[in-house]
Design an enzyme around this catalytic site. Structure first.
Site, PDB file in Angstrom:
ATOM      1  N   LEU A 184       0.763  -1.212   0.156  1.00 33.57           N
ATOM      2  CA  LEU A 184       0.089   0.152  -0.124  1.00 33.57           C
ATOM      3  C   LEU A 184       0.882   1.172  -0.271  1.00 33.57           C
ATOM      4  O   LEU A 184       0.129   2.216  -0.546  1.00 33.57           O
ATOM      5  CB  LEU A 184      -0.882   0.195   1.152  1.00 33.57           C
ATOM      6  CG  LEU A 184      -1.796  -1.086   1.160  1.00 33.57           C
ATOM      7  CD1 LEU A 184      -2.756  -0.896   2.621  1.00 33.57           C
ATOM      8  CD2 LEU A 184      -2.876  -1.200  -0.009  1.00 33.57           C
ATOM      9  N   GLY A 185       2.201   1.165   0.602  1.00 32.78           N
ATOM     10  CA  GLY A 185       2.761   2.361   0.702  1.00 32.78           C
ATOM     11  C   GLY A 185       4.307   2.159   1.244  1.00 32.78           C
ATOM     12  O   GLY A 185       4.498   1.059   2.057  1.00 32.78           O
TER      13      GLY A 185
ATOM     14  N   GLY B  90       7.796   4.235   2.787  1.00 38.70           N
ATOM     15  CA  GLY B  90       8.505   5.529   3.081  1.00 38.70           C
ATOM     16  C   GLY B  90       9.671   5.308   3.915  1.00 38.70           C
ATOM     17  O   GLY B  90      10.034   4.173   4.061  1.00 38.70           O
ATOM     18  N   GLY B  91      10.085   6.426   4.816  1.00 36.09           N
ATOM     19  CA  GLY B  91      11.230   6.201   5.585  1.00 36.09           C
ATOM     20  C   GLY B  91      10.852   5.362   6.671  1.00 36.09           C
ATOM     21  O   GLY B  91      11.721   4.814   7.431  1.00 36.09           O
TER      22      GLY B  91
ATOM     23  N   SER C 122       7.388  -0.327   5.089  1.00 33.73           N
ATOM     24  CA  SER C 122       6.326  -0.670   4.287  1.00 33.73           C
ATOM     25  C   SER C 122       5.097  -0.964   4.836  1.00 33.73           C
ATOM     26  O   SER C 122       5.109  -1.412   6.056  1.00 33.73           O
ATOM     27  CB  SER C 122       6.823  -1.731   3.313  1.00 33.73           C
ATOM     28  OG  SER C 122       8.068  -1.469   2.722  1.00 33.73           O
ATOM     29  N   VAL C 123       4.019  -0.755   4.108  1.00 29.49           N
ATOM     30  CA  VAL C 123       2.680  -1.016   4.828  1.00 29.49           C
ATOM     31  C   VAL C 123       1.984  -2.017   3.555  1.00 29.49           C
ATOM     32  O   VAL C 123       1.847  -1.576   2.355  1.00 29.49           O
ATOM     33  CB  VAL C 123       1.725  -0.046   5.076  1.00 29.49           C
ATOM     34  CG1 VAL C 123       0.459  -0.302   5.252  1.00 29.49           C
ATOM     35  CG2 VAL C 123       2.444   1.136   5.979  1.00 29.49           C
TER      36      VAL C 123
ATOM     37  N   GLU D 259      -5.882  -1.711  12.390  1.00 24.47           N
ATOM     38  CA  GLU D 259      -7.328  -1.780  11.986  1.00 24.47           C
ATOM     39  C   GLU D 259      -7.125  -1.121  10.678  1.00 24.47           C
ATOM     40  O   GLU D 259      -6.337  -0.014  10.133  1.00 24.47           O
ATOM     41  CB  GLU D 259      -8.083  -0.725  12.799  1.00 24.47           C
ATOM     42  CG  GLU D 259      -9.591  -0.358  12.233  1.00 24.47           C
ATOM     43  CD  GLU D 259     -10.126   0.715  13.178  1.00 24.47           C
ATOM     44  OE1 GLU D 259     -11.379   0.798  13.161  1.00 24.47           O
ATOM     45  OE2 GLU D 259      -9.462   1.399  14.023  1.00 24.47           O
TER      46      GLU D 259
ATOM     47  N   ASP E 139       2.561  14.594  13.991  1.00 26.64           N
ATOM     48  CA  ASP E 139       2.566  14.669  12.458  1.00 26.64           C
ATOM     49  C   ASP E 139       1.130  14.637  12.029  1.00 26.64           C
ATOM     50  O   ASP E 139       0.712  13.808  11.174  1.00 26.64           O
ATOM     51  CB  ASP E 139       3.401  13.531  11.860  1.00 26.64           C
ATOM     52  CG  ASP E 139       3.832  13.616  10.568  1.00 26.64           C
ATOM     53  OD1 ASP E 139       3.860  14.829  10.006  1.00 26.64           O
ATOM     54  OD2 ASP E 139       4.146  12.573   9.998  1.00 26.64           O
TER      55      ASP E 139
END
Length: 325
Positions: A129-130, A132-133, A136-137, A206, A252
């Site tokens: 799904l994504g 970044g720093g 991972s997801v 979730e 954030d």
């Protein structure tokens, strides 16, 4: 998971549901401005929002602990460096469960050394799904009941801050903070379970079946009508109040870290990777997205948590109603 970047009128009405469904019609009727959908440059530290804004696809997914699951990104900018928070050595492997609403965590905790096998036995990994720093997801499905979840995978050698869970065990600070706010409050995404593998920390979170992050909503619709923005902003304020009441500072807050559950209209605050414990004294280390930082940090190198939160909330509200940072 159905999270299209362009929001159709029927789906948009489902964003808020219930008492404010009529308000969402205004959002659906707002004329979108043609422009590309990728996120802004400053949004690299909050890519975990993609966990709730991309479609899930379980086909041909690599194992969570394998190199095929994706090359690792650079260290996030939101990392706050302080001495004494690193933890040397690799763990054999363990897991923990945190109670929460929606798909509840399995109460069985595997013994040391079997966390990786337990993870594969409990979940079917879906699409990336994504990235970044933070790591991972992935989209995933819990095999016991078919519930959709998001699995966040963070390289263990990039975990700089550790804390203590209520049972006295040590865990990455992000997990400790997420556990503090995962008390059933609907405005914060719930931590369901976590695993410590030899080389990775894995969080099971979730994941609403149909959702859209607020950043994509704003970009797709150009702006959010004030009536809808008022209701969404109220939900975000309640989520922030919940976090501070739990002693947690998110640090954030931005549209990419707010997810809308399209079935219920509930806004959910996600990604506590830049968070810390709330304190009354000033902070002298910044964590978060630089363009949302308060002026006192820029000019003086310090800030107070609640004041900085209000500043970022002001930027968020301006983005919602004006469509610009």
């Amino acid at each position: 998971m159905n999270c299209n970047p362009e929001i159709s009128p029927d789906v948009t009405c489902a964003v808020c549901g219930g008492g404010i469904a009529a308000l969402c019609l205004r959002l659906a009727r707002a004329r979108p401005r043609p422009r590309p959908l990728p996120g802004p440059a400053e949004d690299t530290g909050g890519a975990a929002a993609a966990a709730a804004s991309a479609a899930a696809s379980p086909a041909r997914a690599p194992p969570l602990g394998s190199a095929a699951a994706g090359s690792e990104p650079p260290v996030p900018r939101c990392e706050e460096r302080r001495p004494g928070h690193g933890r040397p050595g690799a763990a054999e492997g363990r897991s923990g469960a945190v109670a929460g609403p929606g798909p509840s965590a399995d109460s069985r905790v595997p013994p040391a050394g079997t966390a990786h096998e337990a993870l594969q036995e409990r979940y079917r990994l879906g699409s990336l799904l994504g990235r970044g720093g933070f790591g991972s997801v992935f989209a995933a499905t819990r095999l016991s009941d078919g519930a959709p979840v998001a699995i966040k995978r963070v390289p263990r050698n990039r975990v700089r801050h550790w804390g203590e869970l209520p049972d006295g065990s040590r865990a990455p600070l992000e997990i400790v903070l997420q556990a503090k706010v995962s008390t059933g409050f609907p405005g914060v995404v719930q931590l369901l379970e976590w695993f410590e593998l030899p080389n990775h920390i894995v969080m099971v979170l979730e994941r609403p079946e149909r959702c859209q992050d607020l950043h994509r909503v704003i970009r797709a619709r150009r702006f959010v009508p004030e009536e809808v923005a008022r209701e969404l902003f109220r939900q975000v304020l309640e989520a922030v109040r919940h976090c501070t009441s739990c002693g947690v500072l998110h640090r954030d807050i931005k549209p990419g870290n707010i997810v809308l559950d399209l079935a219920t209209g509930q806004a959910k605050l996600i990604d506590f990777g830049c968070g810390t414990y709330l304190q009354e004294t000033a902070y002298t280390h910044f964590a978060g997205t630089p363009s949302y930082s308060p002026p006192e940090w820029t000019h003086f190198g310090w800030y107070h948590g609640e004041a900085a939160t209000i500043w970022s909330l002001g930027i968020l509200l301006h983005q919602m109603v004006c469509g610009e940072h």
